[in-house]
Scaffold this active site. Structure first.
Site, PDB file in Angstrom:
ATOM      1  N   CYS A  91       0.850  -1.192   0.000  1.00  0.00           N
ATOM      2  CA  CYS A  91       0.000   0.000   0.000  1.00  0.00           C
ATOM      3  C   CYS A  91       0.886   1.242   0.000  1.00  0.00           C
ATOM      4  O   CYS A  91       1.786   1.377   0.837  1.00  0.00           O
ATOM      5  CB  CYS A  91      -0.886  -0.033   1.241  1.00  0.00           C
ATOM      6  SG  CYS A  91      -1.557   1.554   1.728  1.00  0.00           S
ATOM      7  N   GLU A  92       0.653   2.138  -0.946  1.00  0.00           N
ATOM      8  CA  GLU A  92       1.518   3.312  -1.054  1.00  0.00           C
ATOM      9  C   GLU A  92       1.286   4.324   0.067  1.00  0.00           C
ATOM     10  O   GLU A  92       2.091   5.230   0.259  1.00  0.00           O
ATOM     11  CB  GLU A  92       1.329   3.995  -2.407  1.00  0.00           C
ATOM     12  CG  GLU A  92      -0.025   4.627  -2.628  1.00  0.00           C
ATOM     13  CD  GLU A  92      -0.142   5.264  -4.006  1.00  0.00           C
ATOM     14  OE1 GLU A  92      -0.883   6.252  -4.122  1.00  0.00           O
ATOM     15  OE2 GLU A  92       0.503   4.783  -4.958  1.00  0.00           O
ATOM     16  N   HIS A  93       0.200   4.174   0.803  1.00  0.00           N
ATOM     17  CA  HIS A  93      -0.091   5.131   1.870  1.00  0.00           C
ATOM     18  C   HIS A  93       0.645   4.813   3.171  1.00  0.00           C
ATOM     19  O   HIS A  93       1.033   5.720   3.904  1.00  0.00           O
ATOM     20  CB  HIS A  93      -1.601   5.174   2.140  1.00  0.00           C
ATOM     21  CG  HIS A  93      -2.396   5.563   0.938  1.00  0.00           C
ATOM     22  ND1 HIS A  93      -3.551   4.906   0.553  1.00  0.00           N
ATOM     23  CD2 HIS A  93      -2.192   6.527   0.006  1.00  0.00           C
ATOM     24  CE1 HIS A  93      -4.027   5.460  -0.547  1.00  0.00           C
ATOM     25  NE2 HIS A  93      -3.222   6.441  -0.898  1.00  0.00           N
ATOM     26  N   GLN A 132      -5.080  -0.579  -4.692  1.00  0.00           N
ATOM     27  CA  GLN A 132      -5.699  -1.720  -5.374  1.00  0.00           C
ATOM     28  C   GLN A 132      -6.463  -1.294  -6.622  1.00  0.00           C
ATOM     29  O   GLN A 132      -6.455  -1.996  -7.640  1.00  0.00           O
ATOM     30  CB  GLN A 132      -6.627  -2.456  -4.400  1.00  0.00           C
ATOM     31  CG  GLN A 132      -7.228  -3.727  -4.975  1.00  0.00           C
ATOM     32  CD  GLN A 132      -8.024  -4.497  -3.943  1.00  0.00           C
ATOM     33  OE1 GLN A 132      -7.688  -4.495  -2.764  1.00  0.00           O
ATOM     34  NE2 GLN A 132      -9.091  -5.157  -4.364  1.00  0.00           N
ATOM     35  N   HIS A 160      -6.004  -5.932   3.338  1.00  0.00           N
ATOM     36  CA  HIS A 160      -5.032  -4.853   3.513  1.00  0.00           C
ATOM     37  C   HIS A 160      -4.614  -4.775   4.977  1.00  0.00           C
ATOM     38  O   HIS A 160      -5.453  -4.541   5.855  1.00  0.00           O
ATOM     39  CB  HIS A 160      -5.649  -3.519   3.079  1.00  0.00           C
ATOM     40  CG  HIS A 160      -5.908  -3.425   1.608  1.00  0.00           C
ATOM     41  ND1 HIS A 160      -5.243  -2.527   0.795  1.00  0.00           N
ATOM     42  CD2 HIS A 160      -6.750  -4.119   0.794  1.00  0.00           C
ATOM     43  CE1 HIS A 160      -5.676  -2.662  -0.454  1.00  0.00           C
ATOM     44  NE2 HIS A 160      -6.587  -3.621  -0.477  1.00  0.00           N
ATOM     45  N   CYS A 162      -3.099  -2.483   6.361  1.00  0.00           N
ATOM     46  CA  CYS A 162      -3.321  -1.137   6.901  1.00  0.00           C
ATOM     47  C   CYS A 162      -4.724  -1.003   7.484  1.00  0.00           C
ATOM     48  O   CYS A 162      -4.987  -0.084   8.273  1.00  0.00           O
ATOM     49  CB  CYS A 162      -3.080  -0.071   5.833  1.00  0.00           C
ATOM     50  SG  CYS A 162      -4.168  -0.186   4.402  1.00  0.00           S
TER      51      CYS A 162
END
Length: 202
Positions: A91-93, A132, A160, A162
């Protein structure tokens, strides 16, 4: 076709980059209140840097080279499905993993892709910092561009970390995304067939 590569760098610069990444991990350990010199953490910066390079190796891959000539002219115009492809991405966050299954289908016009190349293509985009929704679209659009089929359908079901380990902490949540192009978007019957075949147990 090149797939969003990072700017080219020389060997010397690459070596500096590797050292810089390891040093960034070391500084992170210090900021967390840890001692990077203790036995259990001595090689952690090196290991984490190596792991991150592998998990983001898709930035440096070329779709044309991944397909490697495995595009064939075939008189076949029914649906092709490769389902239950395991995916792992970051996840890029939060730089936390998300993982699950990807289902890919297309209806050829004149060309098909070698079956083993479909999971490899999925990995090209999964091994990047991702969300995603974008991952789903990139897979579908790349196949559409590569072989110009009548249409492409992609579904991803993923968990996820996260959302599981932090934040809302929902242990059983699953995110489902889809990209339907061409006949998969325009024809209810084709889309319904894809969804039915994905649900069927192999």
């Amino acid at each position: 076709m090149k797939t969003d590569p990072l700017p080219g760098i020389e060997e010397k610069e690459a070596a500096i980059g590797r050292d810089a990444l390891e040093e960034a991990v070391r500084r992170t350990l210090l900021e967390l209140g840890e001692n990077p010199e203790r036995e259990g953490l001595l090689k952690t910066p090196e290991r984490v840097a190596k792991s991150l390079r592998f998990l983001t190796s898709g930035y440096h891959q070329d779709v044309a080279k991944v397909l490697n000539g495995a595009v064939y002219s075939v008189a076949y115009d029914e649906m092709v499905i490769v389902k239950d492809i395991e995916i792992f991405s970051l996840c890029e966050h939060h730089l936390l993993p998300f993982f699950g299954r990807c289902h890919v289908a297309y209806v050829p016009t004149e060309k098909v892709i070698g079956l083993s190349k479909v999971p490899r293509l999925v990995d090209v985009f999964a091994r990047r910092l991702q969300i995603q929704e974008r991952l789903t679209t990139q897979i579908a659009e790349t196949i559409m561009e590569a072989i110009k089929p009548q249409g492409v359908g992609v579904i991803i079901e993923a968990r996820h970390l996260c959302m599981i380990m932090r934040g809302v902490e929902k242990q059983n949540s699953v995110a489902v995304t889809s990209a339907m192009l061409g006949i998969f978007r325009d024809c209810d019957q084709t889309r319904a067939e894809f969804l039915r075949l994905v649900r069927e147990k192999s």
